[in-house]
Scaffold this motif. Structure first.
Motif, short mmCIF file in Angstrom:
data_model
loop_
_atom_site.label_atom_id
_atom_site.label_comp_id
_atom_site.label_asym_id
_atom_site.label_seq_id
_atom_site.Cartn_x
_atom_site.Cartn_y
_atom_site.Cartn_z
N SER A 1 35.38 47.07 46.23
CA SER A 1 36.11 48.06 47.02
C SER A 1 37.58 47.72 47.20
CB SER A 1 35.45 48.22 48.40
OG SER A 1 35.28 46.96 49.04
N ASP A 2 38.14 46.95 46.25
CA ASP A 2 39.57 46.65 46.31
C ASP A 2 40.37 47.69 45.54
OD1 ASP A 2 38.28 45.50 44.01
OD2 ASP A 2 40.13 44.42 43.55
N VAL B 1 29.59 32.43 38.39
CA VAL B 1 29.41 33.65 39.17
C VAL B 1 30.17 33.48 40.49
CG1 VAL B 1 27.74 35.07 40.41
CG2 VAL B 1 27.21 34.21 38.12
N HIS B 2 30.83 34.54 40.93
CA HIS B 2 31.59 34.44 42.17
C HIS B 2 31.65 35.80 42.85
CE1 HIS B 2 34.27 35.42 38.83
NE2 HIS B 2 35.03 36.07 39.69
N GLU B 3 32.07 35.80 44.10
CA GLU B 3 32.22 37.04 44.85
C GLU B 3 33.32 36.87 45.89
OE1 GLU B 3 28.99 38.14 47.51
OE2 GLU B 3 28.29 36.05 47.58
N VAL B 4 33.85 37.99 46.34
CA VAL B 4 34.79 38.01 47.46
C VAL B 4 34.01 38.49 48.67
CG1 VAL B 4 36.90 39.00 48.41
CG2 VAL B 4 36.77 38.46 45.96
N TYR C 1 33.84 42.17 47.06
CA TYR C 1 33.50 42.30 45.63
C TYR C 1 32.25 41.46 45.43
CZ TYR C 1 34.44 42.70 40.54
OH TYR C 1 34.38 42.98 39.20
N ARG C 2 31.13 42.09 45.14
CA ARG C 2 29.84 41.41 45.04
C ARG C 2 29.81 40.45 43.83
NH1 ARG C 2 29.01 42.31 50.17
NH2 ARG C 2 28.26 44.40 50.69
N CYS D 1 33.84 33.06 47.08
CA CYS D 1 32.66 32.21 47.06
C CYS D 1 32.22 32.03 45.60
CB CYS D 1 31.53 32.83 47.88
SG CYS D 1 30.17 31.69 48.21
N ILE D 2 32.25 30.79 45.12
CA ILE D 2 31.97 30.47 43.72
C ILE D 2 30.65 29.71 43.64
CG2 ILE D 2 32.83 29.31 41.66
CD1 ILE D 2 35.64 29.52 42.87
#
Length: 209
Positions: free
Chosen positions: A76-77, A189-192, A129-130, A163-164
């Motif tokens: 959603s950025d 894999v990572h997410e915001v 961001y998933r 988050c990594i």
């Protein structure tokens, strides 16, 4: 070399690059606190808000080329691509810094990077961001992911951590001003995580075509 707002001098710049690379080699996630100067960071912050006021930021998509879609449940950025054709001195100064880093990376680590792409990213309050990988399944040109944060006075309660994930281990990176993070695009894999106030940065990928 650095035309406008490079960091300090050549020796300090290369110390910064070496810290980013050595921390990556140690833990798969390179981090350096001050990749850009305070002056350049402030100009980039101002530029991003200027783009927002002009409605030039666009909802970010998912996927590559013809497969590009938008899904606000995953991401959603809002983004704006940096390009020397924009003729913006501050964007160009940041890209000069990237050019210098790529040259150092290729020279010291023989990575063979031949190009890159970067965009401004604005996560408004409540954005996220998933989990995802940055390298596309049908295109392996993205070799390294690189994010520079532009968030002054960021506090733990503001959220928005990167988050990594490396297996069962999760590393959270706080998006504090001028910090840069660097890792392989096809490995982690990572997410915001959800941000509780506007979260700014420049996100990109070093590519090998």
């Amino acid at each position: 070399m650095i035309s406008l707002y490079g960091i300090y001098n050549l020796n300090k710049m290369e110390d910064c690059f070496e810290t980013l690379i050595s921390s990556y080699l140690d833990s798969k996630v390179g981090i350096v606190e001050h990749f850009v100067s305070e002056e350049l960071a402030q100009h980039l912050i101002n530029r991003l808000f200027e783009l927002k006021e002009q409605n030039l930021l666009k909802a970010a998509g998912i996927g590559n080329a013809a497969k590009l879609t938008q899904n606000s449940a995953i991401r959603s950025d809002a983004i704006y691509w940096l390009d020397r054709a924009n003729n913006n001195e501050h964007e160009n100064a940041f890209l000069d810094q990237v050019d210098a880093f790529v040259s150092y990376l290729n020279r010291s680590c023989y990575t063979g990077i031949t190009g890159y792409e970067f965009h401004f990213a604005l996560f408004d309050k409540g954005s996220f961001y998933r989990k995802h990988l940055d390298q596309f399944q049908d295109n392996s040109s993205r070799q390294f992911s690189m994010i520079t944060y532009l968030n002054e006075n960021w506090q733990p309660e503001d959220g928005g951590e990167l988050c990594i994930y490396d297996g069962d281990v999760a590393q959270k990176v706080t998006p504090t001003n001028r910090k840069t993070v660097f890792f392989k695009s096809n490995e982690l894999v990572h997410e915001v995580l959800e941000t509780h106030k506007p979260r700014l940065g420049v996100t990109g990928w070093l590519r090998r075509y």
